[in-house]
Design a protein around this motif. Structure first.
Motif, PDB file in Angstrom:
ATOM      1  N   MET A 123     130.283 -28.336  49.614  1.00 51.68           N
ATOM      2  CA  MET A 123     129.899 -28.181  47.793  1.00 51.68           C
ATOM      3  C   MET A 123     130.142 -26.673  47.642  1.00 51.68           C
ATOM      4  N   ASN A 124     130.389 -26.355  46.485  1.00 51.99           N
ATOM      5  CA  ASN A 124     130.395 -24.762  46.178  1.00 51.99           C
ATOM      6  C   ASN A 124     129.206 -24.476  46.023  1.00 51.99           C
ATOM      7  N   VAL A 125     129.129 -22.951  45.753  1.00 53.81           N
ATOM      8  CA  VAL A 125     127.662 -22.600  45.450  1.00 53.81           C
ATOM      9  C   VAL A 125     127.035 -22.747  44.320  1.00 53.81           C
ATOM     10  N   GLU A 126     127.725 -23.087  43.388  1.00 56.09           N
ATOM     11  CA  GLU A 126     127.291 -23.462  41.925  1.00 56.09           C
ATOM     12  C   GLU A 126     126.595 -24.913  42.094  1.00 56.09           C
ATOM     13  N   GLU A 127     127.334 -25.538  42.670  1.00 58.99           N
ATOM     14  CA  GLU A 127     126.932 -27.044  42.889  1.00 58.99           C
ATOM     15  C   GLU A 127     125.811 -27.076  43.952  1.00 58.99           C
ATOM     16  N   ASN A 128     125.683 -26.299  44.995  1.00 59.33           N
ATOM     17  CA  ASN A 128     124.470 -26.243  45.553  1.00 59.33           C
ATOM     18  C   ASN A 128     123.145 -25.718  45.032  1.00 59.33           C
ATOM     19  N   LEU A 129     123.478 -24.746  43.982  1.00 57.08           N
ATOM     20  CA  LEU A 129     122.199 -24.202  43.341  1.00 57.08           C
ATOM     21  C   LEU A 129     121.972 -25.491  42.430  1.00 57.08           C
ATOM     22  N   LEU A 130     122.850 -26.247  41.759  1.00 55.65           N
ATOM     23  CA  LEU A 130     122.154 -27.190  40.702  1.00 55.65           C
ATOM     24  C   LEU A 130     121.614 -28.319  41.601  1.00 55.65           C
ATOM     25  N   MET A 131     121.779 -28.801  42.641  1.00 56.59           N
ATOM     26  CA  MET A 131     121.083 -29.533  43.426  1.00 56.59           C
ATOM     27  C   MET A 131     119.550 -29.206  43.429  1.00 56.59           C
ATOM     28  N   GLY A 132     119.339 -28.174  43.205  1.00 55.28           N
ATOM     29  CA  GLY A 132     117.864 -27.551  43.152  1.00 55.28           C
ATOM     30  C   GLY A 132     117.136 -27.915  41.648  1.00 55.28           C
ATOM     31  N   ALA A 133     117.884 -28.265  40.685  1.00 59.16           N
ATOM     32  CA  ALA A 133     117.474 -28.675  39.411  1.00 59.16           C
ATOM     33  C   ALA A 133     117.688 -30.043  39.293  1.00 59.16           C
ATOM     34  N   TYR A 134     117.839 -30.975  40.051  1.00 64.02           N
ATOM     35  CA  TYR A 134     118.191 -32.369  39.960  1.00 64.02           C
ATOM     36  C   TYR A 134     117.310 -33.228  39.098  1.00 64.02           C
ATOM     37  N   GLN A 135     116.093 -32.819  38.920  1.00 65.28           N
ATOM     38  CA  GLN A 135     114.950 -33.521  38.143  1.00 65.28           C
ATOM     39  C   GLN A 135     114.645 -32.799  36.899  1.00 65.28           C
ATOM     40  N   GLU A 136     115.341 -31.870  36.544  1.00 66.50           N
ATOM     41  CA  GLU A 136     115.498 -31.078  35.127  1.00 66.50           C
ATOM     42  C   GLU A 136     116.488 -31.866  34.260  1.00 66.50           C
ATOM     43  N   PRO A 137     116.070 -32.739  32.943  1.00 69.57           N
ATOM     44  CA  PRO A 137     116.970 -33.424  32.083  1.00 69.57           C
ATOM     45  C   PRO A 137     117.791 -32.479  31.194  1.00 69.57           C
ATOM     46  N   SER A 138     117.023 -31.234  31.002  1.00 72.14           N
ATOM     47  CA  SER A 138     117.414 -30.287  29.896  1.00 72.14           C
ATOM     48  C   SER A 138     118.747 -29.308  30.485  1.00 72.14           C
ATOM     49  N   ALA A 139     119.860 -29.598  29.865  1.00 76.36           N
ATOM     50  CA  ALA A 139     121.108 -28.756  30.486  1.00 76.36           C
ATOM     51  C   ALA A 139     121.013 -27.373  29.899  1.00 76.36           C
ATOM     52  N   ALA A 140     120.232 -27.175  28.962  1.00 79.41           N
ATOM     53  CA  ALA A 140     120.003 -25.741  28.461  1.00 79.41           C
ATOM     54  C   ALA A 140     119.089 -24.939  29.493  1.00 79.41           C
ATOM     55  N   LYS A 141     118.141 -25.636  30.085  1.00 82.36           N
ATOM     56  CA  LYS A 141     117.090 -25.092  30.896  1.00 82.36           C
ATOM     57  C   LYS A 141     117.734 -24.777  32.235  1.00 82.36           C
ATOM     58  N   ILE A 142     118.521 -25.782  32.533  1.00 83.90           N
ATOM     59  CA  ILE A 142     119.339 -25.741  34.010  1.00 83.90           C
ATOM     60  C   ILE A 142     120.161 -24.355  33.853  1.00 83.90           C
ATOM     61  N   GLN A 143     120.890 -24.301  32.773  1.00 84.00           N
ATOM     62  CA  GLN A 143     121.866 -22.855  32.474  1.00 84.00           C
ATOM     63  C   GLN A 143     120.875 -21.506  32.550  1.00 84.00           C
ATOM     64  N   ASN A 144     119.842 -21.662  31.761  1.00 79.12           N
ATOM     65  CA  ASN A 144     118.725 -20.478  31.866  1.00 79.12           C
ATOM     66  C   ASN A 144     118.390 -20.239  33.292  1.00 79.12           C
ATOM     67  N   ARG A 145     118.228 -21.109  34.162  1.00 86.06           N
ATOM     68  CA  ARG A 145     117.694 -21.027  35.498  1.00 86.06           C
ATOM     69  C   ARG A 145     118.757 -20.400  36.378  1.00 86.06           C
ATOM     70  N   LEU A 146     120.100 -21.033  36.147  1.00 82.97           N
ATOM     71  CA  LEU A 146     121.116 -20.677  36.705  1.00 82.97           C
ATOM     72  C   LEU A 146     121.473 -19.128  36.538  1.00 82.97           C
ATOM     73  N   ALA A 147     121.351 -18.705  35.183  1.00 80.79           N
ATOM     74  CA  ALA A 147     121.717 -17.230  35.178  1.00 80.79           C
ATOM     75  C   ALA A 147     120.380 -16.463  35.669  1.00 80.79           C
ATOM     76  N   ARG A 148     119.380 -16.799  35.776  1.00 83.90           N
ATOM     77  CA  ARG A 148     118.225 -15.958  36.193  1.00 83.90           C
ATOM     78  C   ARG A 148     118.685 -15.939  37.974  1.00 83.90           C
ATOM     79  N   VAL A 149     119.082 -16.840  38.707  1.00 84.15           N
ATOM     80  CA  VAL A 149     119.408 -16.954  40.022  1.00 84.15           C
ATOM     81  C   VAL A 149     120.755 -15.823  40.155  1.00 84.15           C
TER      82      VAL A 149
END
Length: 238
Positions: free
Chosen positions: A96-122
């Motif tokens: 899996m690519n880097v971003e797909e790996n990171l998104l696995m860490g937020a698999y329980q978060e239903p909010s796409a906006a929150k996931i994108q904010n967390r991704l930006a912080r990482v």
């Protein structure tokens, strides 16, 4: 008034078959602090981590997190409460690519906006991951995979981050960089439980710590107290 403690372990006993691996372990992990656990191979460090995240239920004792009894709780429920674990050896998803790996860490978060904010912080913490977001994680260097692993843990927006042997297999320069990141994570308000064999660098950034030997806590206190402990000096500093 008692100080709020995000994680309290009381008299934890864990056994495989009939052999005790942890023999009545008790420790506290305080908010806004780096608490370290030192110990040689076979001391029981990995077993303790597995119990904290629900993978190995204890025989007796209790684990309290943020006022909730999580003893023997299912791992996904523990993650939902705000505990993330960075496993020894990083263990990225290699195909899996880097971003797909990171998104696995937020698999329980239903909010796409929150996931994108967390991704930006990482990506702010690890700019190299932003540059390589489409690269397969399995083709990255050990240091880059360590960034992916830590970033994936942060995607859960944890209150407590458990990090197992972050220096394993890394060059001294990358170890120093990892420890700098761990310090900054703690300064952002996340409690860190750092399980390590690299004693000098660990005690340089830790606030509190414990020493585990043959399944028992044999020393505990501030990092300064552990550095000055005669038994710790003999065992780890020669």
């Amino acid at each position: 008034m008692n100080k709020f403690k995000p994680l309290m372990v009381e008299n934890l006993r864990v056994a495989y078959d009939k052999a005790d691996v942890l023999c009545g372990v008790s420790l506290d992990i305080l908010p806004g602090k780096i608490t370290c656990l030192l110990g040689s191979n076979g001391a029981g460090k990995t077993t303790l981590i597995r119990s904290l995240v629900g993978l190995t239920p204890p025989r007796s004792g209790s684990i309290q997190f943020a006022g909730v009894d999580i003893t023997g709780m299912a791992p996904h429920k523990i993650v939902r409460l705000g505990i993330s674990c960075i496993p020894e050896g990083r263990r990225v998803f290699p195909k899996m690519n880097v971003e797909e790996n990171l998104l696995m860490g937020a698999y329980q978060e239903p909010s796409a906006a929150k996931i994108q904010n967390r991704l930006a912080r990482v990506y702010d913490i690890f700019p190299r991951l932003r540059e390589r977001r489409d690269q397969f994680a399995g083709t990255m260097s050990g240091g880059e995979q360590a960034m992916v692993s830590i970033g994936r843990g942060l995607m859960n927006e944890p209150r407590l981050l458990i990090i197992d042997e972050p220096s394993l297999g890394l060059s001294p320069a990358l170890v120093s960089e990892n420890f700098r990141v761990i310090r900054s994570i703690c300064e952002s308000g996340i409690a860190v439980f750092l399980v390590e064999q690299n004693v000098r660098q660990t005690l340089a950034i830790a606030h509190e710590g414990y020493v585990l030997s043959q399944g028992c806590i044999v020393a505990g206190g501030t990092a300064k107290e552990l550095k000055e402990n005669a038994d710790v000096q003999k065992a780890y500093f020669g």
